[in-house]
Scaffold this motif. Structure first.
Motif, short mmCIF file in Angstrom:
data_model
loop_
_atom_site.label_atom_id
_atom_site.label_comp_id
_atom_site.label_asym_id
_atom_site.label_seq_id
_atom_site.Cartn_x
_atom_site.Cartn_y
_atom_site.Cartn_z
N ALA A 1 48.69 51.26 -1.09
CA ALA A 1 48.76 50.09 -1.75
C ALA A 1 48.83 48.85 -0.93
CB ALA A 1 49.74 50.22 -2.77
N ALA B 1 41.45 45.97 -6.62
CA ALA B 1 42.45 47.30 -6.83
C ALA B 1 41.81 48.48 -7.12
CB ALA B 1 43.77 46.75 -7.35
N ASP C 1 47.68 40.90 -5.59
CA ASP C 1 47.23 42.34 -4.98
C ASP C 1 48.12 43.01 -4.81
OD1 ASP C 1 44.37 41.44 -4.43
OD2 ASP C 1 45.01 40.45 -2.54
N ARG D 1 47.30 46.47 -7.01
CA ARG D 1 46.91 47.85 -5.91
C ARG D 1 48.10 48.94 -6.35
NH1 ARG D 1 43.57 47.34 -1.98
NH2 ARG D 1 44.80 49.04 -0.45
#
Ligand SMILES: *Cc1c(COP(=O)(O)O)cnc(C)c1O
Length: 418
Positions: free
Chosen positions: A77, A144, A106, A110
């Protein structure tokens, strides 16, 4: 480690994994730790960002079915850099803007996507994520979840009401990401998603919005990381100044402080949506309709994560002791972007400019970290005229704008997306 609903701390208990898959507690509350953990003895900043994030998040997954996979999830991630720009001695900007969609979302999106993928694979299940977006959130979520197994994403956005670069971030993914350009408003898109969730014929639907625990935990972790780095560098605890809307990002900071991270104070910078500064002044919490501003990702009049802050600071006195918030006007945003560029050459996005304005007005003599929430090139139509030059576009953003849109145009009938 167990999680409970903000609306019933003595009620049912959930693991991190279950809280993440559910999103919202069944009683409509938000998931919070039953007892806030302290920072793990394993926490370290010495092995880079993703390992620091892993060791900061780890206590929340103690005894969870994903405990053994958490390190790998974090490695996948958080595979992009987190630089700190030095404004002056013990004055920094934490640049959360180097992920795939150039915004802090993000981090949360993610982590959520990789966590959900692992869980669904383990359980042999599939999920479809529905997102209604007016801009930033949808892009971070689409990016993501792109090519994550056992997951599909359907993104809905109002036709003609998102900026070109935002549109590209919503529509060019393909594969398991479908985007729908709706002949209607953002409110119509939100209603379509709500109606789909209510439809008993439709199963396996979920959301990825900013109240999900999976989005919050990384936002806690980078404050733990940043505060220890700062303490090591300067021997001082930083004041964090955080551009805020739905207050998910700053809730992460308050959790980090509650765990024992070396944080002096946490300060919210808001735009002309003044619900929180007004509450601090009056003691009366009155959510309002949102007002349009230049910092549009913070155009929120009824912040969705407020319940978590009220859970942490139960009385008005306690809230006031821990939370400060200042409002920044559009004129001040413009002036701050221009002044900072003229003085230093540093370029701020309209959201980060709110943080810088609050720092200049109230914290000039204190150790500070301003949180940079988006890359200025995402808001080029606002920033470029102020600084009088064209902004270089980050490579990831450029690449997305070169791909072909795969959006389907539809009316406001939600059946059309299935
Ligand atoms: C979402 C967002 C914010 C606000 O964050 P919250 O967690 O909603 O308070 C600020 N800046 C940018 C660029 C954003 O996308």
């Amino acid at each position: 480690m167990k999680f409970v609903s903000t609306r019933n701390r003595c009620g049912e208990e959930y693991s991190a994994s279950d809280a993440i898959l559910k999103g919202l507690a069944p009683d409509g509350g938000l998931f919070v730790p039953k007892t806030m953990p302290t920072i793990s003895p394993d926490f370290t900043v010495d092995k880079g960002l993703s390992y620091a994030m892993y060791t900061a998040i780890k206590p929340f997954f103690e005894g969870d079915e994903l405990e053994g996979e958490l390190e790998e999830i974090c490695r996948n991630a958080f595979n992009f850099p987190l630089p700190f720009y030095r404004q002056d001695n013990a004055k920094e900007v934490m640049e959360l803007i180097y992920g795939p969609t150039s915004a802090f979302k993000d981090y949360g999106a993610r982590f959520l996507a990789f966590t959900m993928e692992k869980l669904l694979q383990k359980r042999g299940e599939e999920l479809t994520i529905l997102v209604a977006t007016s801009g930033d959130t949808g892009g971070a979520v689409a990016s993501a979840f792109h090519q994550r197994n056992n997951l599909k994403v359907k993104v809905l956005f109002p036709k003609g009401r998102v900026a070109d670069r935002q549109r590209a971030q919503l529509t060019t993914w393909g594969d398991n990401v479908e985007s729908y350009e709706v002949e209607g408003s953002f409110d119509d898109c939100q209603k379509m998603v709500k109606d789909a969730f209510m439809d008993p014929e439709l199963k396996g639907l979920s959301s990825a919005n900013s109240i999900n625990l999976g989005r919050l935990l990384p936002q806690m972790a980078y404050y733990v990381y940043a505060s220890y780095l700062f303490l090591l560098k300067y021997g001082k605890k930083p004041v964090f100044i955080i551009p805020s809307g739905n207050v998910g990002n700053c809730t992460g900071a308050y959790w980090a402080k509650a765990m024992g991270a070396p944080i002096e104070r946490i300060v919210l910078a808001v735009n002309e949506n003044k619900t929180i500064p007004e509450y601090l002044d009056s003691g009366e919490y009155i959510p309002r309709p949102s007002v349009k501003t230049l910092a549009n990702a913070m155009d929120v009049g009824a912040p969705s994560n407020m319940e978590r802050l009220f859970d942490l600071f139960a009385s008005y006195d306690e809230f006031k002791k821990n939370v400060s918030a200042w409002s920044v006007s559009d004129d001040e945003i413009r002036a701050t972007i221009k002044t900072v560029y003229d003085e230093t050459g540093y370029i701020l996005c309209p959201h980060t400019a709110c943080g810088e304005k609050v720092r200049r007005d109230h914290f000039e003599s204190e150790p500070t970290i301003i949180v940079s929430t988006a890359h200025p090139a995402k808001f080029e139509t606002i920033v470029e005229p102020l600084i009088g030059k064209t902004l270089p576009i980050p490579e990831n953003l450029y690449n997305i704008t070169q791909k072909e849109s795969q959006a389907k145009e539809i009316d406001t009938d939600y059946h059309k997306i299935f």
